[in-house]
Write a protein that holds these residues in place. Structure first.
Motif, PDB file in Angstrom:
ATOM      1  N   LYS A 184       0.827  -1.206   0.000  1.00  0.00           N
ATOM      2  CA  LYS A 184       0.000   0.000   0.000  1.00  0.00           C
ATOM      3  C   LYS A 184       0.865   1.261   0.000  1.00  0.00           C
ATOM      4  CE  LYS A 184      -3.950   2.259   2.155  1.00  0.00           C
ATOM      5  NZ  LYS A 184      -5.004   2.190   3.194  1.00  0.00           N
ATOM      6  N   LYS A 185       1.935   1.256   0.813  1.00  0.00           N
ATOM      7  CA  LYS A 185       2.847   2.402   0.814  1.00  0.00           C
ATOM      8  C   LYS A 185       3.495   2.580  -0.554  1.00  0.00           C
ATOM      9  CE  LYS A 185       4.146   2.515   5.724  1.00  0.00           C
ATOM     10  NZ  LYS A 185       5.271   2.329   6.684  1.00  0.00           N
ATOM     11  N   ALA A 186       3.797   1.471  -1.202  1.00  0.00           N
ATOM     12  CA  ALA A 186       4.427   1.544  -2.521  1.00  0.00           C
ATOM     13  C   ALA A 186       3.477   2.180  -3.532  1.00  0.00           C
ATOM     14  CB  ALA A 186       4.840   0.151  -2.983  1.00  0.00           C
ATOM     15  N   TYR A 187       2.205   1.766  -3.504  1.00  0.00           N
ATOM     16  CA  TYR A 187       1.228   2.341  -4.435  1.00  0.00           C
ATOM     17  C   TYR A 187       1.092   3.845  -4.221  1.00  0.00           C
ATOM     18  CZ  TYR A 187      -0.398  -2.473  -5.307  1.00  0.00           C
ATOM     19  OH  TYR A 187      -0.492  -3.795  -5.648  1.00  0.00           O
ATOM     20  N   LEU A 188       0.966   4.250  -2.968  1.00  0.00           N
ATOM     21  CA  LEU A 188       0.778   5.676  -2.676  1.00  0.00           C
ATOM     22  C   LEU A 188       2.031   6.482  -3.013  1.00  0.00           C
ATOM     23  CD1 LEU A 188      -1.204   5.399   0.685  1.00  0.00           C
ATOM     24  CD2 LEU A 188      -2.095   5.916  -1.605  1.00  0.00           C
ATOM     25  N   ALA A 189       3.201   5.898  -2.745  1.00  0.00           N
ATOM     26  CA  ALA A 189       4.451   6.588  -3.095  1.00  0.00           C
ATOM     27  C   ALA A 189       4.587   6.719  -4.615  1.00  0.00           C
ATOM     28  CB  ALA A 189       5.645   5.831  -2.522  1.00  0.00           C
ATOM     29  N   ALA A 190       4.166   5.683  -5.346  1.00  0.00           N
ATOM     30  CA  ALA A 190       4.221   5.728  -6.805  1.00  0.00           C
ATOM     31  C   ALA A 190       3.350   6.859  -7.340  1.00  0.00           C
ATOM     32  CB  ALA A 190       3.772   4.389  -7.388  1.00  0.00           C
ATOM     33  N   ILE A 191       2.192   7.021  -6.743  1.00  0.00           N
ATOM     34  CA  ILE A 191       1.299   8.101  -7.165  1.00  0.00           C
ATOM     35  C   ILE A 191       1.938   9.454  -6.908  1.00  0.00           C
ATOM     36  CG2 ILE A 191      -0.887   9.273  -6.634  1.00  0.00           C
ATOM     37  CD1 ILE A 191      -2.111   6.499  -6.178  1.00  0.00           C
ATOM     38  N   GLU A 192       2.461   9.654  -5.714  1.00  0.00           N
ATOM     39  CA  GLU A 192       3.047  10.948  -5.359  1.00  0.00           C
ATOM     40  C   GLU A 192       4.233  11.294  -6.255  1.00  0.00           C
ATOM     41  OE1 GLU A 192       1.651  13.148  -3.403  1.00  0.00           O
ATOM     42  OE2 GLU A 192       0.049  11.682  -3.076  1.00  0.00           O
ATOM     43  N   LYS A 193       5.068  10.298  -6.564  1.00  0.00           N
ATOM     44  CA  LYS A 193       6.207  10.560  -7.449  1.00  0.00           C
ATOM     45  C   LYS A 193       5.741  10.953  -8.847  1.00  0.00           C
ATOM     46  CE  LYS A 193       9.332   7.273  -5.117  1.00  0.00           C
ATOM     47  NZ  LYS A 193      10.437   8.176  -4.790  1.00  0.00           N
ATOM     48  N   THR A 194       4.661  10.335  -9.298  1.00  0.00           N
ATOM     49  CA  THR A 194       4.202  10.549 -10.664  1.00  0.00           C
ATOM     50  C   THR A 194       3.485  11.884 -10.831  1.00  0.00           C
ATOM     51  OG1 THR A 194       3.978   8.155 -10.950  1.00  0.00           O
ATOM     52  CG2 THR A 194       2.857   9.548 -12.555  1.00  0.00           C
ATOM     53  N   ILE A 195       2.724  12.293  -9.830  1.00  0.00           N
ATOM     54  CA  ILE A 195       1.918  13.513  -9.978  1.00  0.00           C
ATOM     55  C   ILE A 195       2.697  14.780  -9.629  1.00  0.00           C
ATOM     56  CG2 ILE A 195      -0.186  12.221  -9.476  1.00  0.00           C
ATOM     57  CD1 ILE A 195      -0.242  13.612  -6.730  1.00  0.00           C
ATOM     58  N   ASP A 196       3.951  14.625  -9.212  1.00  0.00           N
ATOM     59  CA  ASP A 196       4.759  15.774  -8.797  1.00  0.00           C
ATOM     60  C   ASP A 196       5.251  16.536 -10.026  1.00  0.00           C
ATOM     61  OD1 ASP A 196       6.200  17.595  -7.339  1.00  0.00           O
ATOM     62  OD2 ASP A 196       7.915  16.249  -7.013  1.00  0.00           O
ATOM     63  N   VAL A 197       4.337  17.259 -10.653  1.00  0.00           N
ATOM     64  CA  VAL A 197       4.651  18.004 -11.874  1.00  0.00           C
ATOM     65  C   VAL A 197       3.644  19.147 -11.991  1.00  0.00           C
ATOM     66  CG1 VAL A 197       3.185  16.546 -13.333  1.00  0.00           C
ATOM     67  CG2 VAL A 197       5.101  17.751 -14.346  1.00  0.00           C
ATOM     68  N   PRO A 198       4.073  20.332 -12.442  1.00  0.00           N
ATOM     69  CA  PRO A 198       3.113  21.428 -12.631  1.00  0.00           C
ATOM     70  C   PRO A 198       2.278  21.215 -13.892  1.00  0.00           C
ATOM     71  CG  PRO A 198       5.289  22.121 -13.334  1.00  0.00           C
ATOM     72  CD  PRO A 198       5.457  20.751 -12.741  1.00  0.00           C
ATOM     73  N   ASN A 199       1.240  22.041 -14.041  1.00  0.00           N
ATOM     74  CA  ASN A 199       0.416  22.029 -15.261  1.00  0.00           C
ATOM     75  C   ASN A 199      -0.061  20.626 -15.608  1.00  0.00           C
ATOM     76  OD1 ASN A 199       0.991  24.836 -15.531  1.00  0.00           O
ATOM     77  ND2 ASN A 199       2.916  24.311 -16.542  1.00  0.00           N
ATOM     78  N   LYS A 200      -0.775  20.036 -14.691  1.00  0.00           N
ATOM     79  CA  LYS A 200      -1.208  18.644 -14.861  1.00  0.00           C
ATOM     80  C   LYS A 200      -2.128  18.452 -16.060  1.00  0.00           C
ATOM     81  CE  LYS A 200      -0.486  17.496  -9.986  1.00  0.00           C
ATOM     82  NZ  LYS A 200       0.353  18.672  -9.729  1.00  0.00           N
ATOM     83  N   GLU A 201      -2.747  19.536 -16.532  1.00  0.00           N
ATOM     84  CA  GLU A 201      -3.615  19.439 -17.700  1.00  0.00           C
ATOM     85  C   GLU A 201      -2.818  19.215 -18.991  1.00  0.00           C
ATOM     86  OE1 GLU A 201      -2.502  23.764 -17.169  1.00  0.00           O
ATOM     87  OE2 GLU A 201      -3.121  22.097 -15.866  1.00  0.00           O
ATOM     88  N   ASP A 202      -1.506  19.343 -18.932  1.00  0.00           N
ATOM     89  CA  ASP A 202      -0.666  19.136 -20.116  1.00  0.00           C
ATOM     90  C   ASP A 202      -0.304  17.674 -20.336  1.00  0.00           C
ATOM     91  OD1 ASP A 202      -0.652  21.799 -20.804  1.00  0.00           O
ATOM     92  OD2 ASP A 202       1.217  22.246 -19.744  1.00  0.00           O
ATOM     93  N   TYR A 203      -0.883  16.780 -19.543  1.00  0.00           N
ATOM     94  CA  TYR A 203      -0.510  15.365 -19.605  1.00  0.00           C
ATOM     95  C   TYR A 203      -1.728  14.463 -19.789  1.00  0.00           C
ATOM     96  CZ  TYR A 203       3.929  17.020 -17.747  1.00  0.00           C
ATOM     97  OH  TYR A 203       5.114  17.683 -17.592  1.00  0.00           O
ATOM     98  N   TYR A 204      -1.481  13.330 -20.461  1.00  0.00           N
ATOM     99  CA  TYR A 204      -2.398  12.200 -20.374  1.00  0.00           C
ATOM    100  C   TYR A 204      -2.027  11.439 -19.101  1.00  0.00           C
ATOM    101  CZ  TYR A 204      -3.052  12.898 -25.450  1.00  0.00           C
ATOM    102  OH  TYR A 204      -3.315  13.422 -26.698  1.00  0.00           O
ATOM    103  N   TRP A 205      -3.032  10.979 -18.364  1.00  0.00           N
ATOM    104  CA  TRP A 205      -2.797  10.245 -17.121  1.00  0.00           C
ATOM    105  C   TRP A 205      -3.351   8.836 -17.249  1.00  0.00           C
ATOM    106  CZ3 TRP A 205       0.111  12.505 -13.340  1.00  0.00           C
ATOM    107  CH2 TRP A 205       0.327  13.884 -13.468  1.00  0.00           C
ATOM    108  N   GLY A 265       1.090   6.544 -14.384  1.00  0.00           N
ATOM    109  CA  GLY A 265       2.006   7.311 -15.209  1.00  0.00           C
ATOM    110  C   GLY A 265       1.360   8.512 -15.882  1.00  0.00           C
ATOM    111  N   ARG A 266       2.197   9.263 -16.526  1.00  0.00           N
ATOM    112  CA  ARG A 266       1.750  10.443 -17.270  1.00  0.00           C
ATOM    113  C   ARG A 266       2.524  10.508 -18.585  1.00  0.00           C
ATOM    114  NH1 ARG A 266       5.531  12.890 -13.444  1.00  0.00           N
ATOM    115  NH2 ARG A 266       7.151  13.968 -14.650  1.00  0.00           N
TER     116      ARG A 266
END
Length: 279
Positions: free
Chosen positions: A204-225, A272-273
């Motif tokens: 569970k920690k791995a899943y949540l950490a994976a999310i946090e690492k992936t979403i750490d980017v500005p302008n999230k609308e510039d990406y496919y998720w 991913g993004r």
């Protein structure tokens, strides 16, 4: 205006039916299962493949057979003026280099892109390439736009280290120790490479950490998720909701199929993004 065929390989995790519906083409890659050579999607279903992996089958993958690839190009050139080939990242397979050499015999009618991608981002990029071709972009313009203006980043959490060991990604000793200590690796896919990003003690920690690492980017609308999974769709849907709440963007749930699953194994979850192309 040239009529351009868009071609991906099996690593795009796309079925023949899906490719036909999208108007793109696929060259299939070989699998070796317990010493038996088969072509991915031919003679084995996703469910059968998953079960064989769970039963401990030895699975190896190969790049598309060069003869088959050249035949596919010739077949497409009977209908199209040119072919744009989007294979798996050159950092993960020899497909790109082999294709570049073979394409030199086609007088510029076949162009190969170093995508630095795998899995569903290849599908998204193929669709962008198709739309650019329909707008009149040339082969080289599309190639340059993909190679210079987009990239993918993903974090992948395998259920076990066994398949990474079998694929030579980690040593048998490291896999045995990791499984014994219940260490969960978070793998990152960036600039075409797969590497270990972090290690934690619970899934569970791995899943949540994976999310946090992936979403750490500005302008999230510039990406496919996207959230990808192998044989854990309900879990993927659960984490899709979490990612959507964090990025306030649509998130697609996509399956990992045989060519990629052979290295990560059933039970793998990834987030991913992919940077959007504007054209």
């Amino acid at each position: 205006m040239n009529k351009i065929a868009i071609l991906v390989d099996s690593s795009a995790d796309i079925t023949n039916e899906e490719a036909k519906a999208l108007g793109i083409h696929v060259i299939r890659m070989p699998l070796t299962i317990n010493g038996e050579d088969i072509m991915e999607t031919d003679g084995i279903s996703d469910e059968e493949f998953i079960q064989k992996m769970k039963n401990g089958a030895t699975v190896k993958t190969s790049q598309p057979l060069l003869g088959n690839l050249v035949m596919k190009w010739k077949e497409l050139l009977e209908e199209y003026d040119a072919v744009l080939f989007l294979p798996i990242s050159s950092k993960l397979s020899g497909t790109y280099n082999s294709a570049v050499l073979a394409s030199q015999d086609f007088d510029g009618k076949v162009v190969v892109v170093d995508t630095e991608m795998a899995c569903c981002p290849l599908q998204f990029t193929a669709m962008d390439a198709k739309k650019m071709a329909e707008k009149g972009y040339s082969l080289e313009e599309i190639k340059n736009k993909i190679e210079n203006e987009t990239y993918m980043f993903a974090c992948i959490v395998p259920e076990t280290l066994t398949y990474l060991k079998n694929g030579g990604r980690i040593s048998p000793a490291a896999a045995a120790l990791g499984n014994l200590l219940k260490i969960i690796p978070i793998l990152k896919v960036e600039e075409g490479y797969i590497d270990v990003s972090d290690k934690v003690r619970t899934t569970k920690k791995a899943y949540l950490a994976a999310i946090e690492k992936t979403i750490d980017v500005p302008n999230k609308e510039d990406y496919y998720w996207f959230v990808v999974h192998s044989d854990c769709e309900e879990l993927a849907k659960e984490y899709k909701t979490i990612v959507e709440e964090k990025v306030n963007q649509d998130v697609q749930v996509m399956p990992i199929r045989a060519i990629i699953m052979a290295h990560t194994g059933p039970g793998t979850l990834g987030v991913g993004r992919l940077k959007k192309l504007y054209y």
